[in-house]
Write an enzyme that holds these catalytic residues in place. Sequence first.
Site, PDB file in Angstrom:
ATOM      1  N   SER A 127       0.824  -1.216   0.000  1.00 48.42           N
ATOM      2  CA  SER A 127       0.000   0.000   0.000  1.00 48.42           C
ATOM      3  C   SER A 127       0.853   1.258   0.000  1.00 48.42           C
ATOM      4  O   SER A 127       1.965   1.268   0.503  1.00 48.42           O
ATOM      5  CB  SER A 127      -0.940   0.028   1.206  1.00 48.42           C
ATOM      6  OG  SER A 127      -1.724   1.213   1.129  1.00 48.42           O
ATOM      7  N   LYS A 181      -4.399  -6.785   3.584  1.00 46.91           N
ATOM      8  CA  LYS A 181      -4.450  -5.680   2.615  1.00 46.91           C
ATOM      9  C   LYS A 181      -5.895  -5.422   2.181  1.00 46.91           C
ATOM     10  O   LYS A 181      -6.312  -4.277   1.987  1.00 46.91           O
ATOM     11  CB  LYS A 181      -3.559  -5.985   1.399  1.00 46.91           C
ATOM     12  CG  LYS A 181      -3.633  -4.909   0.298  1.00 46.91           C
ATOM     13  CD  LYS A 181      -3.034  -3.584   0.746  1.00 46.91           C
ATOM     14  CE  LYS A 181      -3.388  -2.350  -0.043  1.00 46.91           C
ATOM     15  NZ  LYS A 181      -3.457  -2.346  -1.453  1.00 46.91           N
ATOM     16  N   HIS A 184      -7.488  -3.498   4.873  1.00 50.41           N
ATOM     17  CA  HIS A 184      -6.922  -2.139   4.777  1.00 50.41           C
ATOM     18  C   HIS A 184      -7.727  -1.335   3.748  1.00 50.41           C
ATOM     19  O   HIS A 184      -8.139  -0.201   3.990  1.00 50.41           O
ATOM     20  CB  HIS A 184      -5.449  -2.240   4.365  1.00 50.41           C
ATOM     21  CG  HIS A 184      -4.836  -0.967   3.840  1.00 50.41           C
ATOM     22  ND1 HIS A 184      -5.127  -0.447   2.591  1.00 50.41           N
ATOM     23  CD2 HIS A 184      -3.937  -0.110   4.393  1.00 50.41           C
ATOM     24  CE1 HIS A 184      -4.447   0.668   2.413  1.00 50.41           C
ATOM     25  NE2 HIS A 184      -3.710   0.894   3.489  1.00 50.41           N
ATOM     26  N   ASN A 185      -7.964  -1.942   2.591  1.00 48.92           N
ATOM     27  CA  ASN A 185      -8.699  -1.226   1.544  1.00 48.92           C
ATOM     28  C   ASN A 185     -10.150  -0.993   1.934  1.00 48.92           C
ATOM     29  O   ASN A 185     -10.733   0.037   1.588  1.00 48.92           O
ATOM     30  CB  ASN A 185      -8.613  -1.998   0.225  1.00 48.92           C
ATOM     31  CG  ASN A 185      -7.282  -1.785  -0.478  1.00 48.92           C
ATOM     32  OD1 ASN A 185      -6.298  -1.432   0.156  1.00 48.92           O
ATOM     33  ND2 ASN A 185      -7.237  -2.004  -1.774  1.00 48.92           N
ATOM     34  N   GLU A 188     -10.115   1.912   4.008  1.00 48.64           N
ATOM     35  CA  GLU A 188      -9.842   3.041   3.079  1.00 48.64           C
ATOM     36  C   GLU A 188     -11.158   3.518   2.431  1.00 48.64           C
ATOM     37  O   GLU A 188     -11.433   4.720   2.368  1.00 48.64           O
ATOM     38  CB  GLU A 188      -8.847   2.531   2.042  1.00 48.64           C
ATOM     39  CG  GLU A 188      -8.511   3.427   0.880  1.00 48.64           C
ATOM     40  CD  GLU A 188      -7.554   2.695  -0.104  1.00 48.64           C
ATOM     41  OE1 GLU A 188      -6.497   2.203   0.331  1.00 48.64           O
ATOM     42  OE2 GLU A 188      -7.896   2.604  -1.297  1.00 48.64           O
TER      43      GLU A 188
END
Length: 472
Positions: A127, A181, A184-185, A188
């Site tokens: 990222s 990940k 994480h997105n 986001e």
Amino acid sequence: MAARFGMIGLGTMGRNLVLNIADHGFEVCGYDRDEHQRKITEAAGKGKPVSTAASSAELVAKLETPRIIMLLVPAGKIVDAVIGELVPQLQKGDILIDGGNSHFIDTERRYQELQNSGIHFIGMGVSGGEDGARFGPSMMPGGNKESYELVKDILEAIAARAEGEPCVAYMGHTAAGHYVKMVHNGIEYAVMQMISEVYGLLKNEGMTNAQFAHLFEEWNQGELQSFLIEITAAIFKEKDPETGKDLIDLILDKAKQKGTGLWTSESSLELNVPLPTIDIAVSMRYLSALKDERTAFSKLYDHQNQKTGTNLEALKDICRDALHFSFMLAYAQGLELLQVASANYNYEIDIKTVVKVWRGGCIIRSVLLKDLFNAYEKEPALTNIIGSTQFSGVLKEKRKAIVQFLKTAMDAGVAASSISSILNYFDAYTTERLPANLIQAQRDLFGAHTYERIDKPGSFHTDWPYTPAEAK
Ligand SMILES: NC(=O)C1=CN([C@@H]2O[C@H](COP(=O)(O)OP(=O)(O)OC[C@H]3O[C@@H](n4cnc5c(N)ncnc54)[C@H](OP(=O)(O)O)[C@@H]3O)[C@@H](O)[C@H]2O)C=CC1
Ligand SMILES: O=C(CO)[C@H](O)[C@H](O)COP(=O)(O)O
């Protein structure tokens, strides 16, 4: 001289990571099927230990053994195709790293498929976008720990640093890296949606782009300090070179997506973890894309975009605190999902390590991660920060702001779906008795699905004295 590191895919991420790796003194060779990408990489890597290859065979031949090859190609079938092409050319002990946004189920399958080959496979989330790749990303590798140890020196050298520590660490078994990940997105998506809702309300009340730039810069000095707040300030300053107008006002209001937010929601539904704010953020991107329908429907109603006349200075503070409350609970939703997924898939993800790796380089880096780290350090058994002594005080305090924010947004006819989902999530999660007893009664009445009771254990069914109107 043989190269220490190979890269396949020299687009936005691959090319910048190649340059970053070279800057740290590692000889690196890159291959892309697109000659143009190879040329740009060669030009940018002039004077650095960078070379390119015109085929995967040439790349493999140029690498020292054991070979380390990272893939930064579009997720999905292309990753399978590249692995399929590479594997016959590799040997036992070589290391393949998929650094793209691959779906964790695909990573799990690829990991299992490569198990007997003796080739190490690391599924790694990266990222930080273009600048992160170039100057220090946050990286989330998963697979087996021994494989990670073989590439740790390079990854630690090129990673972003937070408080002197590299923003890379082993995340856990098999697909743990890509799962982290993905979440994480998801976070986001939620944070971006929440920021856009605050923008929507303040814009409705008359704030100018110059005022927004100033406000986001100010917010970036305090408890909201984060990459997404910082770039938002920069966005409001940008002029369109053609027209001289503020670029933000010329950008079409249709948000696109590549899938990681949707995958986070899908996984949470499968694992029974409530994640309403990420769900809503995905839905709102879909809704934003329905521009023609929105334009037509808007003409049938007149409740939208009413000026509430709220004092702008007071509203700014309300927005700041509502965002702070919302940020905390967006991360909380993601971290709770990670814990459940880790237990379910035997990833052995350590939440404190995840939070540490997210402190620098990544899109959701934020000052809040320090508080989250401290909360999990103090209370390792914590499932959700709503239950933490460190966060309960601030959540109690800032709840007032989010209520004020939503009242104003409703009066204005400005949609604030993700922020309202945060309040509802919090209110429901902190309520001892929810009205779900009624749902259980309904399920039992129409489908004999049974229910539990508050006064004795067991499963119960009632022969409800009800006759459908049609049967009378
Ligand atoms: N952009 C970002 O901010 C981030 C992206 N990611 C992820 O990283 C991955 C790469 O993204 P990004 O760099 O943006 O993508 P790009 O599209 O910019 O680059 C991908 C490159 O891979 C090349 N490629 C495709 N197929 C092959 C093949 N079979 N053999 C060799 N090269 C091939 C493409 O060439 P061609 O043009 O000919 O197809 C292209 O040059 C994706 O999974 C993405 O989701 C992760 C974090 C951030
Ligand atoms: O992984 C990323 C950042 O962390 C990429 O930028 C990703 O492509 C963003 O997702 P989307 O395109 O769905 O908005």
